[in-house]
Scaffold this motif. Structure first.
Motif, short mmCIF file in Angstrom:
data_model
loop_
_atom_site.label_atom_id
_atom_site.label_comp_id
_atom_site.label_asym_id
_atom_site.label_seq_id
_atom_site.Cartn_x
_atom_site.Cartn_y
_atom_site.Cartn_z
N ARG A 48 35.15 -52.59 -53.50
CA ARG A 48 35.11 -51.23 -54.05
C ARG A 48 35.03 -51.28 -55.57
O ARG A 48 34.29 -50.49 -56.19
CB ARG A 48 36.34 -50.45 -53.59
CG ARG A 48 36.31 -50.06 -52.12
CD ARG A 48 37.65 -49.46 -51.68
NE ARG A 48 37.98 -48.25 -52.44
CZ ARG A 48 37.60 -47.02 -52.09
NH1 ARG A 48 36.89 -46.84 -50.99
NH2 ARG A 48 37.95 -45.98 -52.81
N GLU A 59 32.08 -49.84 -57.98
CA GLU A 59 32.37 -48.91 -59.08
C GLU A 59 31.83 -49.43 -60.41
O GLU A 59 31.22 -48.68 -61.18
CB GLU A 59 33.88 -48.71 -59.16
CG GLU A 59 34.33 -47.68 -60.19
CD GLU A 59 35.83 -47.50 -60.20
OE1 GLU A 59 36.29 -46.53 -60.83
OE2 GLU A 59 36.55 -48.31 -59.59
N ASP A 94 29.25 -45.22 -55.83
CA ASP A 94 30.45 -44.57 -55.31
C ASP A 94 31.13 -45.48 -54.29
O ASP A 94 30.56 -45.73 -53.21
CB ASP A 94 30.07 -43.24 -54.64
CG ASP A 94 31.28 -42.44 -54.18
OD1 ASP A 94 32.40 -42.98 -54.23
OD2 ASP A 94 31.09 -41.29 -53.76
N GLU A 127 33.47 -44.87 -52.29
CA GLU A 127 33.80 -44.19 -51.04
C GLU A 127 32.66 -44.27 -50.04
O GLU A 127 32.88 -44.21 -48.83
CB GLU A 127 34.12 -42.71 -51.32
CG GLU A 127 35.35 -42.49 -52.19
CD GLU A 127 36.60 -43.04 -51.55
OE1 GLU A 127 36.70 -43.03 -50.30
OE2 GLU A 127 37.49 -43.51 -52.30
N LEU A 128 31.44 -44.43 -50.54
CA LEU A 128 30.27 -44.43 -49.65
C LEU A 128 30.00 -45.80 -49.06
O LEU A 128 29.12 -45.93 -48.20
CB LEU A 128 29.04 -43.94 -50.42
CG LEU A 128 29.09 -42.51 -50.96
CD1 LEU A 128 27.83 -42.18 -51.72
CD2 LEU A 128 29.33 -41.52 -49.84
#
Length: 467
Positions: free
Chosen positions: A445, A449, A454, A456-457
Motif C-alpha cells: 500500500r 501511495e 490509490d 484502497e483500490l
C-alpha cells in the motif's frame, strides 16, 4: 482435536491478531463462561478488555512458567512452537494447538477425512493457486469457500450455512503441521514447490522443509498433488496417499504457453490474466486437484481467463511519466525476486530488494545477476547492506547500476533517477516487511501511495469467503 475436547481443561490463547480473535470467538460460541487467559502484546490489551468478558484474563508476558500452567494453548500462526518458552512448556505437558488444527478436528468424518477439502501450500504461488482453484470451482456452479492463510481464518467459517460443496484452503508453513497434528486427513493436498523460507520461525532449512511437507507426509491426504518439476517434491514417496503429478507430460503440463492434458491441447495460457509462466504453470496444479476431487477439469479450464489477479503479487499499478510500477510486495525470498525479474526480462527494470533479515542465502541470486540482471538494483531494509555487498563486485560485470537506500521512498526515487526514462520500477523485495511495516500488505500500500496510486483500490482480495 475437537473444540469439545478442551472442555474442563485450562486453556489459553497466545496472540490477538485475526487468528487469535477467531479462536476466541469459536470458543465462546461453544461455551460463553469458559475461563480463558489471553497472552497478547501491550498495545492489544485495551482491545481485548473492551470485550467486557469477565471470564477472560489478559496478560502480556508469555513466559515458559506461565504457559506451562495450561493444558492447552491455542496459538496464532505467527508464533513459533520452537520458541524456547514454548518448548519448555511442552516438556511440562502443555499442548500447543493452532486454529487450523481445531478446524480440521471439527470437520473430520468417521473415516478421519475432511470431505471436499483441498489444501494448497508451497513457498511461492499458493495464494494465486488457491484463489484460482476457488474461481474454477465456482465457474462450475459449485459453492466454494476460499479461506485460510489468504486472509480469512478457518475458524471464522467454522460452520457456514448452507454448507459449501468444496473448501479451497491456503496454508502457510506455519499451518501445515497443524493439519497433521489435528488427526484429520484432507481429501486433496497440493504442494507447489519448496524453497528455503521463514528459517527464523522454523529454526533452519531442514525443519522448514519438514514442516512444509507435513501436509502430505503427516496429514496423509487421500490424494497428494505434487509438482514433478520440483527437485524435492519429485523424489517424494507417500505410501498412505495416492500421488497425482502435474508438470509432467502424462498429466496437466505446459508446452511453451500451451496448456496440455497429456497429449491433448486445452488452452493458450497467455490469455490467463496471471503474471509469469510460474503462475500459469500452477494452473496445472489446480486442474489436477479438481480431477482428484472427481470432477471433469477440462471444461473448467477456460474459466481461468476470467480470473482476477491478486493484489501484491506482480500487480501492475499503472504508469506515470513512462514508468510502470509493479507491486510484488508478497515476494519474501530471493527465488521470488528472480521469478519476478523473469516476467519483465524484455523490459528495462529497476528492482527494489531487501527488508527484514532472516538469514536467507542470497548467493544464488547474486550469481544470476552476472547474466540476467535488470538495468538497476536498489537495496534497502535490514538485509539491504548484506545484499549490496554481494552485488557490488558484480555490478560492472553484470552491466547493472547498483544503489543503496535507507527506506522505500528513497529507494523508489533512486530507481526512477537511475532508470533515466521509461521502464519498470519493480518492488519484489525477496524479504519480509517486519520492522518497517506491519505486513507485506502495508508495504504494498505504501509503495502504491508513493507511486501516486490509490492504495484502497489495490488491496482487496477477490473471491475470499463463500460464493
Amino acid at each position: 482435536m475437537r473444540l469439545a475436547a478442551l472442555a474442563g481443561r485450562k486453556v489459553a490463547l497466545w496472540g490477538w491478531g485475526r487468528e487469535g480473535r477467531a479462536a476466541y470467538h469459536a470458543l465462546r460460541a461453544r461455551e460463553a463462561d469458559w475461563p480463558l487467559t489471553l497472552f497478547c502484546s501491550p498495545n492489544e490489551i485495551d482491545d481485548a478488555r473492551a470485550l467486557g468478558d469477565g471470564a477472560l484474563q489478559v496478560e502480556t508476558e508469555a513466559t515458559a512458567e506461565k504457559l506451562a500452567a495450561f493444558d492447552a494453548v491455542i496459538k496464532s500462526p505467527g508464533i513459533s512452537p520452537y520458541k524456547p518458552e514454548a518448548r519448555a512448556a511442552t516438556e511440562h505437558g502443555t499442548r500447543f494447538i493452532g486454529g487450523t488444527a481445531l478446524w480440521f478436528g471439527e470437520h473430520a468424518d468417521a473415516q478421519g477425512f475432511v470431505p471436499n477439502a483441498v489444501c494448497v501450500t508451497g513457498t511461492k504461488g499458493k495464494s494465486t493457486t488457491t484463489s484460482l482453484l476457488a474461481h474454477l470451482l465456482r465457474a462450475g456452479s459449485h459453492r466454494t469457500v476460499l479461506a485460510g492463510n489468504i486472509g480469512l481464518p478457518l475458524l471464522e467459517v467454522l460452520d457456514p450455512r448452507p454448507a459449501p460443496e468444496f473448501w479451497a484452503i491456503e496454508l502457510s508453513s506455519y499451518q501445515t503441521r497443524d493439519v497433521a497434528d489435528s488427526g484429520a486427513r484432507p481429501q486433496v493436498a497440493v504442494v507447489l514447490n519448496i524453497f528455503p523460507e521463514h528459517l527464523d520461525w522454523h529454526g533452519g532449512e531442514a525443519r522448514y522443509i519438514e514442516d512444509k511437507l507435513a501436509l502430505v507426509t503427516g496429514a496423509r491426504p487421500r490424494v497428494a498433488v505434487l509438482n514433478a518439476a520440483d527437485p524435492i517434491l519429485g523424489k517424494l514417496a507417500l505410501p498412505d496417499s495416492e500421488i497425482r503429478w502435474f508438470n509432467r507430460e502424462d498429466g496437466w503440463h505446459l508446452r511453451g504457453d500451451a496448456l496440455h492434458r497429456g497429449d491433448a491441447f486445452v488452452l493458450d495460457t497467455t490469455r490467463v490474466p496471471v503474471p509469469g509462466r510460474h503462475n500459469r504453470s500452477n494452473l496445472c496444479a489446480v486442474l489436477t486437484a479438481i480431477e482428484a476431487m472427481g470432477l471433469d477439469a477440462v471444461p473448467l479450464a477456460a474459466a481461468a481467463e476470467s480470473f482476477r489477479p491478486l493484489p501484491n503479487r506482480l500487480q501492475t499499478l499503472g504508469e506515470r511519466d513512462g514508468i510502470v510500477y509493479v507491486n510484488d510486495s508478497i515476494s519474501t525470498t530471493p527465488h521470488a525476486s528472480l521469478a519476478a525479474l523473469d516476467v519483465f526480462r524484455d523490459r528495462r527494470v529497476a528492482l527494489l530488494v531487501g527488508g527484514h533479515d532472516r538469514g536467507l542465502d542470497w548467493h544464488d541470486f547474486a550469481e544470476r545477476m552476472r547474466t540476467q540482471a535488470p538495468a538497476v538494483i536498489v537495496t534497502m531494509g535490514a538485509n539491504g547492506p548484506r545484499i549490496h555487498d554481494l552485488l557490488a563486485p558484480l555490478a560492472g560485470e553484470g552491466g547493472f547500476q547498483l544503489a543503496a537506500a535507507d527506506d522505500l521512498l528513497s529507494a523508489m526515487r533512486k530507481a526512477e533517477s537511475l532508470l533515466g526514462g521509461p521502464g519498470v520500477v519493480l518492488l519484489s523485495p525477496g524479504a519480509p516487511s517486519f520492522g518497517q511495516y506491519r505486513d507485506y500488505v502495508a508495504r504494498g500500500r505504501h509503495f502504491a501511495e508513493l507511486a501516486g496510486f490509490d492504495p484502497e483500490l489495490i488491496s482487496a482480495i477477490p473471491g475470499i469467503g463463500i460464493a
